[in-house]
Design a protein around this motif. Structure first.
Motif, short mmCIF file in Angstrom:
data_model
loop_
_atom_site.label_atom_id
_atom_site.label_comp_id
_atom_site.label_asym_id
_atom_site.label_seq_id
_atom_site.Cartn_x
_atom_site.Cartn_y
_atom_site.Cartn_z
N MET A 54 0.80 -1.23 0.00
CA MET A 54 0.00 0.00 0.00
C MET A 54 0.83 1.28 0.00
O MET A 54 0.33 2.34 -0.38
N THR A 55 2.09 1.19 0.41
CA THR A 55 2.88 2.42 0.56
C THR A 55 2.96 3.25 -0.72
O THR A 55 2.71 4.46 -0.69
N PRO A 56 3.28 2.67 -1.90
CA PRO A 56 3.31 3.51 -3.10
C PRO A 56 1.93 4.04 -3.48
O PRO A 56 1.83 5.12 -4.09
N VAL A 57 0.87 3.34 -3.12
CA VAL A 57 -0.48 3.82 -3.41
C VAL A 57 -0.82 5.00 -2.51
O VAL A 57 -1.36 6.02 -2.96
N ILE A 58 -0.50 4.88 -1.23
CA ILE A 58 -0.73 5.97 -0.29
C ILE A 58 0.03 7.21 -0.73
O ILE A 58 -0.52 8.32 -0.78
N LYS A 59 1.29 7.03 -1.08
CA LYS A 59 2.11 8.17 -1.47
C LYS A 59 1.64 8.73 -2.81
O LYS A 59 1.40 9.94 -2.96
N GLY A 60 1.55 7.89 -3.82
CA GLY A 60 1.29 8.37 -5.18
C GLY A 60 -0.13 8.84 -5.40
O GLY A 60 -0.37 9.96 -5.86
N PHE A 61 -1.10 8.00 -5.09
CA PHE A 61 -2.50 8.33 -5.36
C PHE A 61 -2.97 9.51 -4.49
O PHE A 61 -3.60 10.44 -4.98
N LEU A 62 -2.66 9.47 -3.20
CA LEU A 62 -3.18 10.51 -2.32
C LEU A 62 -2.54 11.87 -2.57
O LEU A 62 -3.19 12.90 -2.36
N THR A 63 -1.30 11.90 -3.03
CA THR A 63 -0.70 13.21 -3.32
C THR A 63 -1.17 13.75 -4.67
O THR A 63 -1.37 14.95 -4.82
N ASP A 89 6.87 -11.61 -2.85
CA ASP A 89 6.50 -12.88 -2.20
C ASP A 89 5.52 -13.68 -3.05
O ASP A 89 4.52 -14.23 -2.55
N GLY A 90 5.79 -13.71 -4.36
CA GLY A 90 4.97 -14.49 -5.26
C GLY A 90 3.55 -13.96 -5.44
O GLY A 90 2.65 -14.72 -5.79
N GLY A 91 3.37 -12.67 -5.23
CA GLY A 91 2.04 -12.07 -5.38
C GLY A 91 1.13 -12.30 -4.19
O GLY A 91 -0.07 -12.01 -4.24
N LYS A 92 1.71 -12.77 -3.09
CA LYS A 92 0.94 -13.13 -1.90
C LYS A 92 0.13 -11.96 -1.34
O LYS A 92 -1.03 -12.13 -0.94
N HIS A 93 0.72 -10.78 -1.35
CA HIS A 93 0.09 -9.64 -0.65
C HIS A 93 -1.02 -9.01 -1.46
O HIS A 93 -2.05 -8.61 -0.91
N VAL A 94 -0.84 -8.93 -2.77
CA VAL A 94 -1.93 -8.38 -3.58
C VAL A 94 -3.10 -9.35 -3.60
O VAL A 94 -4.28 -8.92 -3.60
N MET A 95 -2.82 -10.64 -3.59
CA MET A 95 -3.91 -11.60 -3.53
C MET A 95 -4.64 -11.52 -2.18
O MET A 95 -5.87 -11.68 -2.12
N ALA A 96 -3.89 -11.26 -1.13
CA ALA A 96 -4.51 -11.09 0.19
C ALA A 96 -5.43 -9.87 0.20
O ALA A 96 -6.49 -9.89 0.83
N PHE A 97 -5.01 -8.82 -0.51
CA PHE A 97 -5.86 -7.63 -0.60
C PHE A 97 -7.14 -7.94 -1.35
O PHE A 97 -8.24 -7.56 -0.92
N PHE A 98 -7.02 -8.61 -2.49
CA PHE A 98 -8.23 -8.99 -3.24
C PHE A 98 -9.16 -9.85 -2.38
O PHE A 98 -10.39 -9.68 -2.41
N ASP A 99 -8.58 -10.79 -1.63
CA ASP A 99 -9.39 -11.64 -0.76
C ASP A 99 -10.07 -10.82 0.33
O ASP A 99 -11.22 -11.10 0.71
N MET A 100 -9.36 -9.80 0.84
CA MET A 100 -9.94 -8.94 1.87
C MET A 100 -11.18 -8.23 1.34
O MET A 100 -12.22 -8.16 2.01
N VAL A 101 -11.06 -7.68 0.14
CA VAL A 101 -12.19 -6.99 -0.47
C VAL A 101 -13.34 -7.96 -0.72
O VAL A 101 -14.50 -7.68 -0.39
N LYS A 102 -13.01 -9.11 -1.29
CA LYS A 102 -14.04 -10.11 -1.60
C LYS A 102 -14.75 -10.58 -0.33
O LYS A 102 -15.99 -10.72 -0.30
N THR A 103 -13.98 -10.83 0.72
CA THR A 103 -14.56 -11.31 1.97
C THR A 103 -15.48 -10.25 2.59
O THR A 103 -16.57 -10.57 3.08
N TYR A 104 -15.03 -8.99 2.56
CA TYR A 104 -15.85 -7.92 3.13
C TYR A 104 -17.19 -7.82 2.40
O TYR A 104 -18.24 -7.66 3.02
N ILE A 105 -17.13 -7.90 1.08
CA ILE A 105 -18.37 -7.82 0.29
C ILE A 105 -19.29 -8.99 0.63
O ILE A 105 -20.49 -8.80 0.86
N LYS A 106 -18.74 -10.19 0.69
CA LYS A 106 -19.56 -11.38 0.95
C LYS A 106 -20.18 -11.32 2.34
O LYS A 106 -21.36 -11.69 2.52
N GLU A 107 -19.42 -10.88 3.32
CA GLU A 107 -19.91 -10.85 4.70
C GLU A 107 -21.04 -9.84 4.90
O GLU A 107 -21.82 -9.96 5.86
N ASN A 108 -21.11 -8.83 4.02
CA ASN A 108 -22.07 -7.75 4.24
C ASN A 108 -23.11 -7.59 3.13
O ASN A 108 -23.89 -6.64 3.14
#
Length: 592
Positions: free
Chosen positions: A387-396, A453-472
């Protein structure tokens, strides 16, 4: 002169109803009771409003001066800095072993936002110090920590980071600053560094420079870079100050904005330095500071937007211009206020929905950092790295755009310096450039972080979004207005990632040509997720009964605006990405 009021209610909402800090399980968060955080934030808000904000224009007009080798800050800065030190504001989240208060980073982030909104240039003096403190705390020896950190925690001594040289910025492997080993274990540092924020000033007894340099005989390029502690004034064995080191200010840069901060050319003429961390591993240590700084710069982007937005709202409500198309809303006056007009409302809603979404994003990022430091949470570490480059780049990017939009509300008066809107825009502009220009952030995101880490973290983010949508998804209104648009935006983001995988290996330019669009796509998805979380908290508050229904209904309406009017931008960015590199790279260099 512009005014500033700290958004304490919104910060409290994020801490206690969205992040649910006291029940989150993060060590130390159980102490963040609502009354405690309110007391800290309200007091910080008073300092911001009454002390720092009035000095913002002073710093802009006066700037810093270099005379006979001495840097002088604008009128009032020295007294304000003393007040900040005496109040303990520089030590909020620092280690108690070195005099800090040990509070969570998320609370320090909230306080930091206030200080940046009130006076960005001023806050940089302590902000850079905190980054240098963090680098020494993470990589220094026990002796280095004991020597420097107690004074840096209190800002009796301040700190800097020295990377850039006249011929190299991002490509630090080209640097020429040398570090010659000495018999006593120290090094003689020789070279010139430029664009050094808070490089020197009259508000502290010493300035502790962290300087990147190359030890002769080391590896070529970036692998041969080491990091050194180089104090402005040498420190004796008993901790007292000794002789002046061979470091001096060559000039203060004349800049577009942040005039109240001394951006210096630093000359090192055989200055004494000590190695921090391992030889030839300087970037590892410096990145501790740089990553913290990049998140801080992302905060600067939306914090300047917040200040500009507040003043634009005041002006829009006061300034009489024209009549509402549906009939007069100020029938006893000569005209209606600007805020009745739909295009002004669009402008202000763009600003409001971005700032509040960005604040939630950064607070969430700060909570991840606390998880890393307080719970050794590896998943949180991977996620905040992503998220660090997104926080820096997108928010500025969006923060500057928002400051410009706020200036636009004023019409011609926004172009006149006395109204102060120009300063917000000029100060916000630097955030898109320093700590790694935003194009570099996009390259870092797509070229490094997605595959980390083999794309582990971006996949975790996608799963986070998907899980939040499904739960609500059973919540009908939340689903219709927030989760469905978020699902669509997330699918766009995943499609862009798939395009990179299928086309980027064969031709890397296909990925890199779309990296900037991808950074913005991811920023929108992150803010979409934040708005879904804030909306759910607001719906819950209304369902449970609240004495402040207006706050929650306003929050929901603002979020609906973002998901309806801003989040669909992901489709545009996806279309751009899928055109590949052909149109981007079509011209020869000579054709430009």
């Amino acid at each position: 002169m512009p005014s500033y009021t700290a958004p304490v209610k919104d910060m409290q909402f994020l801490l206690h109803e969205v992040l649910n800090v006291t029940t989150s399980g993060t060590p130390g968060y159980d102490e963040l009771e609502r009354d405690f955080t309110a007391a800290v934030l309200e007091e910080a808000g008073k300092v911001s409003r009454d002390v720092l904000a009035p000095l913002n224009a002073v710093g802009d007009v006066q700037g810093c001066r270099l005379e006979n080798g001495v840097v002088t800050t604008p009128d009032g800065f020295k007294e304000a800095f003393a007040l900040m030190k005496d109040g303990g504001w520089t030590a909020l989240d620092c280690d108690p072993e070195y005099g800090g208060q040990g509070m969570p980073y998320v609370l320090a982030t909230a306080v930091g936002e206030m200080f940046v909104s009130a006076n960005m240039a001023f806050n940089m003096y302590q902000g850079l110090t905190h980054g240098a403190y963090s680098a020494i705390h993470a990589h220094g020896t026990d002796a280095q920590k004991q020597t420097y950190l107690p004074k840096m925690v209190t800002c009796e001594w301040t700190g800097t980071m020295n990377l850039t040289e006249p011929h190299c910025g991002t490509d630090l492997g080209l640097m020429r600053t040398k570090a010659e080993p000495q018999d006593d274990g120290t090094y003689k540092i020789t070279g010139q560094k430029i664009f050094i924020s808070a490089g020197d000033h009259d508000m502290a007894d010493n300035v502790i420079h962290l300087v990147l340099a190359k030890i002769p005989g080391g590896p070529e390029g970036i692998k041969g870079v080491s990091l050194f502690i180089v104090p402005k004034v040498m420190v004796k064995d008993d901790g007292s100050l000794g002789a002046r080191n061979a470091v001096s200010v060559g000039k203060i840069e004349e800049k577009m904005g942040i005039h109240g901060n001394a951006t210096c050319v630093m000359n090192y003429d055989g200055a004494t330095g000590t190695l921090i961390g391992e030889a030839h591993k300087g970037m590892r240590a410096m990145f501790t500071m740089m990553n913290e700084a990049r998140i801080g710069v992302g905060l600067q982007g939306y914090a300047q937007a917040e200040a500009a937005y507040q003043n634009a709202v005041i002006y829009a409500k006061d300034r009489l211009q024209g009549r509402a198309v549906t009939g007069p809303e100020n029938p006893t006056g000569p005209a209606d206020p600007l805020i009745v007009h739909p295009d002004i409302r669009r402008n202000l809603m763009d600003q409001k929905s971005f700032v509040e979404g960005a604040r939630a994003f950064v607070f969430w990022g700060a909570s991840l950092i606390d998880r890393v430091h307080r719970a050794d949470d590896k998943a949180a570490d991977g996620l905040i790295s992503l998220m660090t480059p997104v926080i820096k780049g997108f928010l500025t990017d969006k923060g500057f755009e928002t400051a410009i939009s706020a200036q636009q509300v004023y019409g011609g008066h926004g172009y006149i310096e006395e109204w102060g809107m120009s300063q917000f825009a000029r100060d916000a502009r630097i955030a898109m450039i320093y700590e790694g220009a935003n194009g570099v952030q996009a390259l870092d995101l797509v070229g490094r972080k997605l595959a980390q880490d083999g794309g582990k973290h971006v996949m975790a983010f996608f799963d986070m979004v998907k899980t939040y949508i499904k739960e609500n998804e059973d919540h009908e209104e939340l689903n219709r207005h927030f989760l469905t648009p978020l699902k669509s935006a997330s699918k766009d983001l995943q499609a862009a990632g798939m395009y990179f995988m299928q086309n980027g290996v064969k031709n890397p330019n296909n990925a890199l040509s779309g990296s900037y669009d991808f950074m913005h796509m991811m920023g929108h998805v992150c803010l979409g997720l934040m708005w879904a979380r804030m909306a759910k908290a607001s719906f819950d508050a209304l369902a449970n009964g609240t004495a402040d229904a207006e706050f929650y209904t306003t929050k929901i309406a603002t979020g609906k605006y973002y998901t309806a009017r801003q989040l669909p931008a992901t489709a545009m960015h996806l279309t751009r990405i899928q055109t590949g590199a052909d149109t981007v790279m079509a011209l020869d260099a000579a054709s430009f």
